[in-house]
Design a protein around this motif. Sequence first.
Motif, mmCIF file in Angstrom:
data_model
loop_
_atom_site.group_PDB
_atom_site.id
_atom_site.type_symbol
_atom_site.label_atom_id
_atom_site.label_comp_id
_atom_site.label_asym_id
_atom_site.label_seq_id
_atom_site.Cartn_x
_atom_site.Cartn_y
_atom_site.Cartn_z
ATOM 1 N N ILE A 72 0.864 -1.191 0.000
ATOM 2 C CA ILE A 72 0.000 0.000 0.000
ATOM 3 C C ILE A 72 0.892 1.228 0.000
ATOM 4 O O ILE A 72 1.756 1.403 0.867
ATOM 5 C CB ILE A 72 -0.921 0.026 1.232
ATOM 6 C CG1 ILE A 72 -1.802 -1.210 1.262
ATOM 7 C CG2 ILE A 72 -1.744 1.287 1.245
ATOM 8 C CD1 ILE A 72 -2.638 -1.315 2.505
ATOM 9 N N GLN A 87 -8.877 6.916 -0.545
ATOM 10 C CA GLN A 87 -8.245 5.623 -0.771
ATOM 11 C C GLN A 87 -8.433 5.224 -2.230
ATOM 12 O O GLN A 87 -9.504 5.448 -2.804
ATOM 13 C CB GLN A 87 -8.869 4.525 0.122
ATOM 14 C CG GLN A 87 -8.609 4.692 1.603
ATOM 15 C CD GLN A 87 -9.318 3.613 2.418
ATOM 16 O OE1 GLN A 87 -10.220 2.921 1.907
ATOM 17 N NE2 GLN A 87 -8.894 3.456 3.664
ATOM 18 N N ARG A 89 -8.516 1.915 -4.481
ATOM 19 C CA ARG A 89 -8.701 0.468 -4.310
ATOM 20 C C ARG A 89 -8.775 -0.201 -5.692
ATOM 21 O O ARG A 89 -9.290 0.406 -6.663
ATOM 22 C CB ARG A 89 -9.979 0.193 -3.523
ATOM 23 C CG ARG A 89 -9.941 0.799 -2.119
ATOM 24 C CD ARG A 89 -11.296 0.765 -1.445
ATOM 25 N NE ARG A 89 -11.760 -0.580 -1.184
ATOM 26 C CZ ARG A 89 -12.946 -0.880 -0.636
ATOM 27 N NH1 ARG A 89 -13.778 0.125 -0.317
ATOM 28 N NH2 ARG A 89 -13.286 -2.124 -0.427
ATOM 29 N N ASP A 90 -8.275 -1.446 -5.732
ATOM 30 C CA ASP A 90 -8.354 -2.186 -6.990
ATOM 31 C C ASP A 90 -9.710 -2.857 -7.103
ATOM 32 O O ASP A 90 -10.583 -2.696 -6.243
ATOM 33 C CB ASP A 90 -7.206 -3.194 -7.104
ATOM 34 C CG ASP A 90 -7.221 -4.199 -5.954
ATOM 35 O OD1 ASP A 90 -8.290 -4.332 -5.275
ATOM 36 O OD2 ASP A 90 -6.195 -4.845 -5.700
ATOM 37 N N GLY A 93 -10.977 -4.736 -4.136
ATOM 38 C CA GLY A 93 -11.249 -3.993 -2.894
ATOM 39 C C GLY A 93 -10.028 -3.711 -2.064
ATOM 40 O O GLY A 93 -10.132 -3.138 -0.973
ATOM 41 N N LYS A 94 -8.850 -4.099 -2.559
ATOM 42 C CA LYS A 94 -7.629 -3.879 -1.798
ATOM 43 C C LYS A 94 -7.198 -2.417 -1.926
ATOM 44 O O LYS A 94 -7.242 -1.832 -3.004
ATOM 45 C CB LYS A 94 -6.532 -4.795 -2.312
ATOM 46 C CG LYS A 94 -5.224 -4.660 -1.536
ATOM 47 C CD LYS A 94 -4.176 -5.599 -2.109
ATOM 48 C CE LYS A 94 -2.857 -5.425 -1.354
ATOM 49 N NZ LYS A 94 -1.804 -6.331 -1.915
ATOM 50 N N VAL A 95 -6.763 -1.819 -0.824
ATOM 51 C CA VAL A 95 -6.278 -0.448 -0.808
ATOM 52 C C VAL A 95 -4.864 -0.415 -1.345
ATOM 53 O O VAL A 95 -3.961 -1.065 -0.792
ATOM 54 C CB VAL A 95 -6.314 0.150 0.610
ATOM 55 C CG1 VAL A 95 -5.761 1.574 0.607
ATOM 56 C CG2 VAL A 95 -7.728 0.136 1.165
ATOM 57 N N ARG A 98 -3.391 5.601 -0.373
ATOM 58 C CA ARG A 98 -4.249 6.353 0.552
ATOM 59 C C ARG A 98 -3.554 7.628 0.981
ATOM 60 O O ARG A 98 -2.329 7.755 0.881
ATOM 61 C CB ARG A 98 -4.611 5.514 1.775
ATOM 62 C CG ARG A 98 -3.434 5.168 2.677
ATOM 63 C CD ARG A 98 -3.876 4.268 3.815
ATOM 64 N NE ARG A 98 -2.769 3.860 4.660
ATOM 65 C CZ ARG A 98 -2.333 4.524 5.737
ATOM 66 N NH1 ARG A 98 -2.929 5.670 6.059
ATOM 67 N NH2 ARG A 98 -1.330 4.061 6.453
ATOM 68 N N PRO A 106 -10.051 -0.586 4.364
ATOM 69 C CA PRO A 106 -10.905 0.022 3.341
ATOM 70 C C PRO A 106 -12.097 0.747 3.969
ATOM 71 O O PRO A 106 -12.597 0.388 5.032
ATOM 72 C CB PRO A 106 -11.359 -1.177 2.501
ATOM 73 C CG PRO A 106 -10.360 -2.244 2.780
ATOM 74 C CD PRO A 106 -9.898 -2.050 4.187
ATOM 75 N N LEU A 111 -17.822 -0.757 -3.890
ATOM 76 C CA LEU A 111 -17.096 -0.292 -5.075
ATOM 77 C C LEU A 111 -18.083 -0.011 -6.180
ATOM 78 O O LEU A 111 -18.171 -0.727 -7.195
ATOM 79 C CB LEU A 111 -16.044 -1.328 -5.491
ATOM 80 C CG LEU A 111 -14.949 -1.606 -4.443
ATOM 81 C CD1 LEU A 111 -14.010 -2.711 -4.938
ATOM 82 C CD2 LEU A 111 -14.193 -0.355 -4.106
ATOM 83 N N THR A 125 -17.611 7.453 -4.265
ATOM 84 C CA THR A 125 -16.799 6.480 -5.013
ATOM 85 C C THR A 125 -16.885 6.799 -6.489
ATOM 86 O O THR A 125 -17.983 7.038 -7.026
ATOM 87 C CB THR A 125 -17.287 5.040 -4.756
ATOM 88 O OG1 THR A 125 -17.256 4.789 -3.351
ATOM 89 C CG2 THR A 125 -16.400 4.036 -5.479
#
Length: 444
Positions: A72, A87, A89-90, A93-95, A98, A106, A111, A125
């Motif tokens: 991250i 943030q 995120r992919d 859902g991974k950060v 940030r 998260p 998303l 979002t």
Amino acid sequence: MKRDRSIARSLILTLTSMMVVFWLLAIGLSFRVMQHEFDEIFDSAQQETTQRLLALIVDDMDQRDALEPHGIAMLETAADREYLTFQVRDAHGKVVLRSNDAPAEPFPAPLATGFKDSETARIYTESTPDGRLFLQVADRFKNRREAVRESAVTLLIPLAVLVPSSILVIWLVVSRSLKPLDALRQDIGTKDGGNLAELETRDLPKELRPIARSVNLLLARLRSALEAEREFTANSAHELRTPIAGALAQTQRLAEELPPGPTLTRARQVETSLINLGRLAEKLLQLARAEAGIGGSATAADLRNVLDMIVTDFERDRRSSGRLHYSVADGASLTRSADMDAFGIVMRNLIENALVHGDPDLPVRISLEQDGVIRVINGGAVVREMDMATLKKRFRRGQTNASGSGLGLAIADRIISQMSGTLDLLSPASGEASGFEARIRLPA
């Protein structure tokens, strides 16, 4: 103690309270509208910031190939406090990126493009066209509430100045508006048996003129009634004096010619009745003069000479000779704005009252004190409190067998009030266990 109701105070309190309530309602309504508008502004700014920030971050990450699947990245900023945190995120859902104040976990938002409220923030979002990255920007509710609160406080601050200023302005306006009403009240308050002049209506507001006209009509009727009463009393007493004096002279002459016996006794009784009737006629004449308002005077006069002369007259009278004790304090002065003849009527009545109703074995003390107070004290039993309350009324007498009409004290009190003075009746006399005291105070 119950407070007297005041129109001015009620108007000031009511108008000020209503103004404060309306101001607070306006602030409350403004607060709600302002909060709604602020939310729209913040949402619009947050959405626009997210869209621009997303383009910048994607370009930067593509150029530097900064995307690290297993780590991250943190974007360093110089600000001590971030109003907006974000943030990146992919798709899983991974950060991956940030800001400083953003949490490592998260945001609790799906998303999907759009707004989502969490417990502490409003999150927007936005995704890249290919759906590979998602940018979530959070605006804390605390920041929004602070902005609204500071705006509300800015609206409330003038109220702290407005309320006292409004009270002062309302008080000035109300006092000025009620001034004619207060003047009318004072003018009506001066009306009594000695002052029945009409109220001045020329300068009164139109709302008060009907009241003044009604009072003037009442005063006119009262004047007519009092004048008729005074005229009848004076004329009756005056017309009675001559026949009473003639009948008394004839009765006294008849008594002198009659030999001792029942007929002489009846003649003496008729003589006594005629003497009492003559005194009553004299009192009625004095009462008529007192009701006509003879007490006041525009010029000051030395009343001590009048007092000395009256006391001397009583001392020369064989019926009261030796019973009067007269004393004058050193430096005592009795220069007052009062009619001398009216003052003489007062003192004659008070001294006659003391001689007639006092203990014949005790002296009548008359004193003029240094401060101008006149005291007439006679000995005798203490007068009941219930009788004391009525002695100044016409034809009222206490428990006594002495002759009298019950008018002397009423006449004296009436004239003294016209002199703006007071007549106090005390029993027992001040400083003693018995007796009766009449005390006169006339303003210097």
